[in-house]
Design an enzyme around this catalytic site. Structure first.
Site, short mmCIF file in Angstrom:
data_model
loop_
_atom_site.label_atom_id
_atom_site.label_comp_id
_atom_site.label_asym_id
_atom_site.label_seq_id
_atom_site.Cartn_x
_atom_site.Cartn_y
_atom_site.Cartn_z
N CYS A 61 -33.54 -63.29 -29.69
CA CYS A 61 -34.00 -61.90 -29.63
C CYS A 61 -35.14 -61.63 -30.61
O CYS A 61 -35.89 -60.67 -30.45
CB CYS A 61 -32.85 -60.94 -29.89
SG CYS A 61 -31.53 -61.12 -28.69
N HIS A 73 -36.08 -54.19 -31.68
CA HIS A 73 -35.42 -54.92 -30.60
C HIS A 73 -34.34 -54.02 -30.00
O HIS A 73 -33.60 -53.36 -30.73
CB HIS A 73 -34.81 -56.20 -31.17
CG HIS A 73 -33.88 -56.88 -30.23
ND1 HIS A 73 -34.22 -57.18 -28.94
CD2 HIS A 73 -32.59 -57.28 -30.40
CE1 HIS A 73 -33.18 -57.75 -28.36
NE2 HIS A 73 -32.18 -57.82 -29.21
N ASN A 113 -30.34 -55.16 -23.03
CA ASN A 113 -30.94 -56.10 -23.98
C ASN A 113 -31.55 -57.27 -23.20
O ASN A 113 -30.83 -58.09 -22.64
CB ASN A 113 -29.84 -56.59 -24.94
CG ASN A 113 -30.36 -57.55 -25.99
OD1 ASN A 113 -31.49 -58.03 -25.92
ND2 ASN A 113 -29.53 -57.83 -26.98
N1 ACO Z 1 -15.52 -52.33 -21.63
C1 ACO Z 1 -14.36 -51.84 -22.09
N2 ACO Z 1 -13.75 -52.29 -23.19
C2 ACO Z 1 -14.35 -53.28 -23.86
C3 ACO Z 1 -15.56 -53.84 -23.45
C4 ACO Z 1 -16.15 -53.33 -22.28
N3 ACO Z 1 -17.33 -53.80 -21.80
N4 ACO Z 1 -15.93 -54.80 -24.32
C5 ACO Z 1 -14.98 -54.85 -25.26
N5 ACO Z 1 -14.02 -53.94 -24.98
C6 ACO Z 1 -12.78 -53.65 -25.72
C7 ACO Z 1 -12.33 -54.80 -26.56
O1 ACO Z 1 -11.57 -55.71 -25.79
C8 ACO Z 1 -11.48 -54.09 -27.58
O2 ACO Z 1 -10.24 -53.78 -26.99
P1 ACO Z 1 -8.90 -53.88 -27.88
O3 ACO Z 1 -9.08 -52.85 -28.97
O4 ACO Z 1 -7.84 -53.54 -26.89
O5 ACO Z 1 -8.85 -55.27 -28.40
C9 ACO Z 1 -12.21 -52.76 -27.80
O6 ACO Z 1 -13.07 -52.60 -26.64
C10 ACO Z 1 -13.08 -52.76 -29.02
O7 ACO Z 1 -13.81 -53.96 -29.05
P2 ACO Z 1 -14.82 -54.29 -30.18
O8 ACO Z 1 -15.48 -55.61 -29.91
O9 ACO Z 1 -14.15 -54.08 -31.50
O10 ACO Z 1 -15.89 -53.10 -29.94
P3 ACO Z 1 -17.09 -52.67 -30.84
O11 ACO Z 1 -16.95 -51.27 -31.21
O12 ACO Z 1 -17.43 -53.68 -31.93
O13 ACO Z 1 -18.29 -52.73 -29.79
C11 ACO Z 1 -20.13 -54.11 -29.17
C12 ACO Z 1 -18.62 -53.96 -29.18
C13 ACO Z 1 -20.72 -53.03 -28.29
C14 ACO Z 1 -20.45 -55.47 -28.58
C15 ACO Z 1 -20.69 -54.00 -30.61
O14 ACO Z 1 -19.98 -54.82 -31.48
C16 ACO Z 1 -22.13 -54.33 -30.67
O15 ACO Z 1 -22.96 -53.67 -30.09
N6 ACO Z 1 -22.51 -55.38 -31.41
C17 ACO Z 1 -23.88 -55.80 -31.45
C18 ACO Z 1 -23.97 -56.96 -30.54
C19 ACO Z 1 -25.26 -57.08 -29.81
O16 ACO Z 1 -25.96 -56.13 -29.54
N7 ACO Z 1 -25.58 -58.32 -29.46
C20 ACO Z 1 -26.73 -58.58 -28.69
C21 ACO Z 1 -27.34 -59.85 -29.08
S1 ACO Z 1 -27.89 -59.82 -30.75
C22 ACO Z 1 -29.01 -58.73 -30.85
O17 ACO Z 1 -29.70 -58.51 -29.90
C23 ACO Z 1 -29.23 -57.98 -32.11
#
Ligand code: ACO
Length: 323
Positions: free
Chosen positions: A113, A250, A280
């Protein structure tokens, strides 16, 4: 002094749009969850026969047209991608052939990224050293091919697309002394390799694998590193955040961008956002956002624009531009 001027912007998005509701028909997810957590509403997905080189070529052609240049003016092509057509040769060489460029060098940059900021830094340095005169710098990805479509925690976050800019070397001084790419800063820290990676590759499994991620850690580092490296760019140029016209971060997640704005004390309306419609697209998000903001008239000559990104590695960086 010789600097790189950005003289053309281009983009390409595959026709097929997949909404959050479309995903919710196949996965245990919902439009509400995806919007709340990421700001994403839809993404573009490449057709089965559309390769990274195809979408990169389309973006490069529109950027060259915008610059008013023919292919024979180009002597450098750098393609930022983590989803090349083949393991080798560089996909940039396919783009070079597609465009009909017959001289100079074409190669890929792999910083996921952060790839576009890395590619801009390399092109800018080569132009400053007169190793190149006119560069096409492209970010193009088909992340849909490396997603585990059964993993709701990752597959909802990404889309496909390509963006490009044309850079040309120019002597600056006097009234235009501060135009062009003012500086670039790039960094990496391999201790975070396992936070965001693809679980395959030629020297490990032999197969190309799927994206794996520790979402919370990525989120935390993205906010911290992107904020720091924008501040470093401003400090390096004796500029302050209130002098910025636009920040183009980004586009991974709207909440990451909101947190960066808060940390930098930058008003939300100075941030260009495309993640809602494009998700993304990895190395393509920054040039896609640049092209959109140029086309709709938000970017104007003379404005100060900061670009910043973080991706797998971790790798991160910034570029500061005066248009
Ligand atoms: N739909 C519904 N529920 C979901 C989904 C989904 N798509 N994905 C995860 N969940 C659930 C999980 O299973 C979890 O359930 P549980 O509590 O029963 O175990 C719950 O939602 C919370 O999951 P978390 O992973 O703790 O959610 P979080 O608030 O951290 O959000 C996310 C996840 C959106 C991925 C966040 O961590 C994030 O945006 N991180 C940045 C990652 C990113 O953008 N990466 C891209 C590549 S790197 C870059 O470009 C910078």
């Amino acid at each position: 002094m010789r600097r790189s001027q950005i003289i053309g912007f281009g983009s390409y998005l595959p026709k097929k749009i997949v909404t959050n509701d479309d995903l919710a028909k196949k996965l245990n997810t919902s439009d509400d969850w995806i919007r709340q957590r990421t700001g994403i509403e839809q993404r573009h997905i490449a057709a089965d026969d559309e390769l990274t080189s195809d979408i990169a070529t389309n973006a490069a052609r529109t950027a060259l047209k915008d610059a008013g240049l023919e292919a024979d003016a180009v002597d450098l092509i750098i393609l930022a991608t983590a989803t090349p057509d083949n393991t080798f040769p560089a996909t940039a060489t396919r783009v070079q052939s597609n465009l009909g460029v017959r001289r100079g060098a074409a190669f890929d940059v792999q910083a996921v990224c952060a790839g576009y900021v890395y590619a801009l830094a390399m092109a800018d340095n080569m132009i400053r050293l007169s190793q190149a005169e006119t560069a096409v710098v492209i970010g193009a990805e088909v992340f849909s091919r490396i997603l585990d479509w059964d993993d709701r925690g990752t597959c909802v976050l990404f889309g496909d697309g390509a963006g490009a800019c044309v850079l040309r070397g120019a002597e600056v001084g006097g009234t235009n002394a501060d135009t062009g790419i003012l500086s670039t800063h790039i960094h990496s820290d391999g201790d975070y390799y396992d936070m965001l990676y693809v679980d395959g590759g030629p020297s490990t499994t032999g197969a190309s694998g799927y994206l794996r991620m520790e979402g919370k850690e990525v989120f935390r580092h993205a906010v911290q590193r992107m904020s720091e490296v924008v501040t470093a760019a401003l400090d390096h140029n004796d500029l302050s955040v209130d002098q910025l016209d636009w920040l183009i971060p980004h586009q991974a997640n709207k909440r990451i961008m909101d947190s960066i704005a808060k940390k930098l004390t930058l008003p939300d309306d100075k941030i260009v956002v495309t993640v809602d419609r494009q998700a993304n697209t990895s190395a393509a998000t920054i040039p896609l956002a640049l092209a959109e903001a140029r086309t709709d008239g938000r970017l104007q000559p003379g404005q100060l624009v900061a670009l910043t990104a973080l991706g797998g590695g971790f790798a991160w960086g910034s570029a500061l531009l005066r248009l």
